[in-house]
Design a protein around this motif. Sequence first.
Motif, PDB file in Angstrom:
ATOM      1  N   CYS A  28      13.463   6.359 -13.524  1.00 31.18           N
ATOM      2  CA  CYS A  28      12.930   5.560 -12.405  1.00 31.18           C
ATOM      3  C   CYS A  28      11.836   4.601 -12.871  1.00 31.18           C
ATOM      4  O   CYS A  28      11.238   4.776 -13.931  1.00 31.18           O
ATOM      5  N   GLN A  32      11.074   1.549  -7.006  1.00 28.03           N
ATOM      6  CA  GLN A  32      12.362   2.116  -6.608  1.00 28.03           C
ATOM      7  C   GLN A  32      12.177   3.267  -5.619  1.00 28.03           C
ATOM      8  O   GLN A  32      11.069   3.744  -5.405  1.00 28.03           O
ATOM      9  N   PRO A  88      17.267   6.930  -9.281  1.00 31.77           N
ATOM     10  CA  PRO A  88      16.465   5.943  -8.566  1.00 31.77           C
ATOM     11  C   PRO A  88      17.345   4.864  -7.945  1.00 31.77           C
ATOM     12  O   PRO A  88      18.317   4.439  -8.556  1.00 31.77           O
TER      13      PRO A  88
END
Length: 296
Positions: A28, A32, A88
């Motif tokens: 990630c 996000q 994500p």
Amino acid sequence: MFQILETRELADNIYLMVVEAKRVAKSCAPGQFVIVRMDQEGERIPLTICDYDRVSGSVTIVFQGVGAETKRMAAMKVGDAFHDFVGPLGCASELVSEDKETLKKKKILFVAGGVGTAPVYPQVKWLHENGVQADVIVGAKTKDMLILEEEMKKVAGNLYVTTDDGSYGRSGMVTQTIQDLVEKEGKQYDVCIAIGPMIMMKFVCRLTEQLHIPTVVSLNPIMVDGTGMCGACRVTVGGEVKFACVDGPEFDGHKVDFDQAMKRQQMYKTEEGRELLRFQEGSTHHGGCGNCGGDK
Ligand code: NAD
Ligand code: FES
């Protein structure tokens, strides 16, 4: 299953959870979001990522107990687990792909409102870790509703806290502090990133347009299923139809039609409103397949 490692009530009805989610934590980036589901029958809840630890494989989320589902989520304890923790998702903040030397020369202002402070934190932290100092304004209704102040202090260049009722820090809304910083305290900014309630982002954008500060906003609040299927997060940006969960969540704030987005957000709350939107928007109602009626 995704185990809860830590829970904390940050302020009245605002909760932080650290969740074991190794794959999400590994890939990630700031900006996000994830979609969580408590069990097979549970609603899908999109939440912006507040923090992540790639070493321990954990992701931190912050949420407000607003509806039945988030209130049920608030009752989960350490050791309980989410059925789904998908991510994500969405595009990472544009800042993280910019050249670091260019970023260091930029004067960056973050404006965080209420629960929107949570998604601002990872961006400021990422900049700090990469040698970029950004100014941050955090606004809350009252001192008791302020969240993540200590965490933000550690990563912000300058932190300006403001409360609507003047119970702590500066007095007034975040827009007042932006105006004071620029017009009275001689601050100059090359870019502003505003994340908070829609109404806040609308008025921040109105002000920064007058002040000629390019502004990015995060439209997480208008998402419902977060998959591009339900059509809830449809928004007009610069005259083009976009879907916050697929094309965003970040957009050029000066191009967002906030009034339309907020009106849709209200309409989307009732079945009658959703039916009317489907009728008015036809096959362009959905962001994903366009035909599946994902909100059914
Ligand atoms: P809030 O109502 O307490 O507002 C936070 C701050 O925003 C206020 O202290 C004030 O400084 C500013 N503000 C509010 N109205 C304003 C106005 N008219 N003009 C100028 N400034 C104004 O915020 P809250 O109750 O924590 O907000 C919850 C909302 O935040 C929810 O709608 C949620 O969806 C949203 N949220 C957004 C994100 C995101 O990614 N954008 C993330 C989490 C939560
Ligand atoms: Fe984006 Fe449903 S939240 S289409």
